[in-house]
Design an enzyme around this catalytic site. Sequence first.
Site, PDB file in Angstrom:
ATOM      1  N   THR A 126      44.206 138.536   0.868  1.00  0.00           N
ATOM      2  CA  THR A 126      44.121 139.100  -0.484  1.00  0.00           C
ATOM      3  C   THR A 126      42.863 139.938  -0.713  1.00  0.00           C
ATOM      4  O   THR A 126      42.952 141.117  -1.048  1.00  0.00           O
ATOM      5  CB  THR A 126      44.176 137.961  -1.512  1.00  0.00           C
ATOM      6  N   ASP A 216      37.773 139.095  11.151  1.00  0.00           N
ATOM      7  CA  ASP A 216      37.567 138.266   9.968  1.00  0.00           C
ATOM      8  C   ASP A 216      37.353 136.879  10.561  1.00  0.00           C
ATOM      9  O   ASP A 216      38.310 136.173  10.909  1.00  0.00           O
ATOM     10  CB  ASP A 216      38.768 138.310   9.030  1.00  0.00           C
ATOM     11  N   ARG A 383      51.148 130.819  -2.131  1.00  0.00           N
ATOM     12  CA  ARG A 383      50.887 131.891  -1.179  1.00  0.00           C
ATOM     13  C   ARG A 383      52.236 132.552  -0.885  1.00  0.00           C
ATOM     14  O   ARG A 383      52.895 132.249   0.095  1.00  0.00           O
ATOM     15  CB  ARG A 383      50.247 131.343   0.108  1.00  0.00           C
TER      16      ARG A 383
HETATM   17  C1  PLP Z   1      38.318 133.187   1.880  1.00  0.00           C
HETATM   18  C2  PLP Z   1      38.627 134.298   2.767  1.00  0.00           C
HETATM   19  C3  PLP Z   1      38.027 135.551   2.608  1.00  0.00           C
HETATM   20  C4  PLP Z   1      37.140 135.894   1.429  1.00  0.00           C
HETATM   21  O1  PLP Z   1      36.020 135.099   1.378  1.00  0.00           O
HETATM   22  P1  PLP Z   1      35.351 134.632  -0.016  1.00  0.00           P
HETATM   23  O2  PLP Z   1      34.170 133.830   0.452  1.00  0.00           O
HETATM   24  O3  PLP Z   1      36.361 133.840  -0.752  1.00  0.00           O
HETATM   25  O4  PLP Z   1      34.942 135.855  -0.738  1.00  0.00           O
HETATM   26  C5  PLP Z   1      38.333 136.521   3.539  1.00  0.00           C
HETATM   27  N1  PLP Z   1      39.180 136.294   4.553  1.00  0.00           N
HETATM   28  C6  PLP Z   1      39.780 135.121   4.726  1.00  0.00           C
HETATM   29  C7  PLP Z   1      40.726 134.920   5.853  1.00  0.00           C
HETATM   30  C8  PLP Z   1      39.538 134.081   3.837  1.00  0.00           C
HETATM   31  O5  PLP Z   1      40.173 132.921   3.994  1.00  0.00           O
END
Ligand code: PLP
Length: 491
Positions: A126, A216, A383
Site C-alpha cells: 500500500t 523492501d 487485505r
Molecule cells: C509496513 C510496511 C511498509 C511501510 O512501513 P511503515 O513503517 O508502516 O511506514 C512498507 N513495506 C512493507 C512490506 C510493509 O509491511
Amino acid sequence: MARRSWAEPFKIKMVEPLSMTTRAQREAAIAAAGFNTFLLRSRDVYIDLLTDSGTAAMSDRQWAGMMMGDEAYAGSENYYHLEDVVHRVYGYKHLIPTHQGRGAEHILSRMCIKPGDFVPGNMYFTTTKAHQELAGGRFVDVIHDRAHDSTLEHPFKGDIDLGKLRALIDKVGATKIPYLCVQCNVNMAGGQPISLANLREVRALCQKHGIRIFLDATRAVENAYFIRQREAGYAGTSIAQILLEMCSLSDGCTCSAKKDSLVNIGGFLCVNDDDLAEQARGMVVVYEGLHTYGGLAGRDMEAMAIGIEESVQEDHIRARIGQVEYLGQKLIDAGVPIVRPIGGHGIFIDAARFLPHIPREQFPAQALACALYVESGVRAMERGAVSAGRNPDTGENIFPSLELVRLTLPRRVYTQAHMDVTAESVIELFKNAPKIVGLKFTFEPRQLRFFQARFAPVVGSRVLVSEAAAEPVGAKQCCCGGGGCGGRARV
Ligand SMILES: *Cc1c(COP(=O)(O)O)cnc(C)c1O
C-alpha cells in the site's frame, strides 16, 4: 532429548492487562468505528492482531538502551551505533534513518522516479505503491502468478516472474524503469518468501539492462528463515549469513523497523551509491529531520540498533515463525480456508472462500474482519479490494485475486493460549459464516482508503446477525451454484 515443540526464548518480566468487553459493547464499538477495524479504540480490543507493525514487545536490553539515548540534535552516539549495526547486519554502505518505512519509501521514490516511469515489484504494498504514484510512477506487478492462488502450496510464492519483467523491459524500455522493488516475504501475498535462486536470476537480468534493485527489507529476516527451511543448500547457513547474501544482490533497501527490527517506531533507507546517498541526505533534512536522526529520538535509534541484533538470533526467529505456524495449523485442521503455505508474519484467511455468499463488491474481507471482532474481540485487518483501492485511469475498484483477512502476530507479545482463543473464535465464526452481512462505503478517502474509510452493512445495521443473512441485495448465484468455485467466478 530432542525437543519437538518450539517455545518462547524469553520469560515475562512485565505485564499489561487486557480489556474484556461484552458482545453488545463490541457491536456498538464497530458501528461507531464505521465498520473499519482501523477506527476502533484499542481499549475495546481483546487480542489485537491488526498488525505486526510497531507492536512488538521490546526486550529488557532494548529498554535499557532507551535510557542511553543521546538526545543531541546532531551526531548522536545512537546514530553511530545504529549505523554500525545496520552495516554489519544488512551490509549496505550508507544508512539514512527515517521515522518509519514510508519515510524511506518517500525519499527513494522522489529521488529516483520521474513522471511516466514504471516501477516493477513483486506484488504491491500500500504505502510503497502510493509513494511511487505520488512521484509520477506506475507500479507494475511482476510477481509469479502462483502468488495469486491462495490454495497452491509452493515454497517461494514471492518469486518474481522473469517473463513478466522481461516483457515490461521490452515494452517500455529500461530507461523508463528507475529500479525494481523486491519485497521480501511478500506481505499482501500472505507473507510469502522469495528464493535466493530467483533473486540471483533477477539480479542478472537487471544488471544486463542497467536497472537498479532496491529491496523492501521490512521482513527480510523472516524471508531468510524460510530460505533456510526451504531452499536447497542453506540448511546449515545462519539466518544472519543468508540475510547478508540477500542484501548483496541489491543496490539498497527501504525498511520499516517496526516489523523485523522489534521496535515501536523507526525505519531506514540504505544505498550503496555515494551520489544517491548525498541526495537522500539532502531530502531527509527536508522531510524527516537531520540525517543523523531522521525523525527519531536518540533513544529510538538505540532500541532499533539492539532490536536489529536480536532479530537475527536463531532462537528468536524460530519461535516467532513457530507461533504463526501453530495458529495456522489449528485453522487448517478445522478446514478454515487460509493462504497456503503458512507465511511469516500472520495467517491470511481467504475471505472469498470463507464467505461465498458475499459478492466482491460488498467487500467480504472487510465484513469478516468486523464480524470476527464482534464475535470475539479479536482485531484483524482487511487485505483485499478495500486495500487495493481504485484504478488511477478508470476510477474503478480494483478487485485483486486475493480477498484476505490478516491475523497478524505482534512479535513476543501474545502467548500460545491467546493463539488458542483466536483459533477457537475463527472456527466458531466459520460455522456461522452465512450470518455475516456485506458492506458498502459511506466515506471513501482518496489515498490509502482502507485506513480511514467508513462503511455500513448493505442490509440492516449489523455485520453479524443472529439468523443466516438473506441473500444480499445485488448478489447473484456463483457459477457452480454452491460456492465450490470459491465464490470468485460469479455469473
Ligand atoms: C509496513 C510496511 C511498509 C511501510 O512501513 P511503515 O513503517 O508502516 O511506514 C512498507 N513495506 C512493507 C512490506 C510493509 O509491511
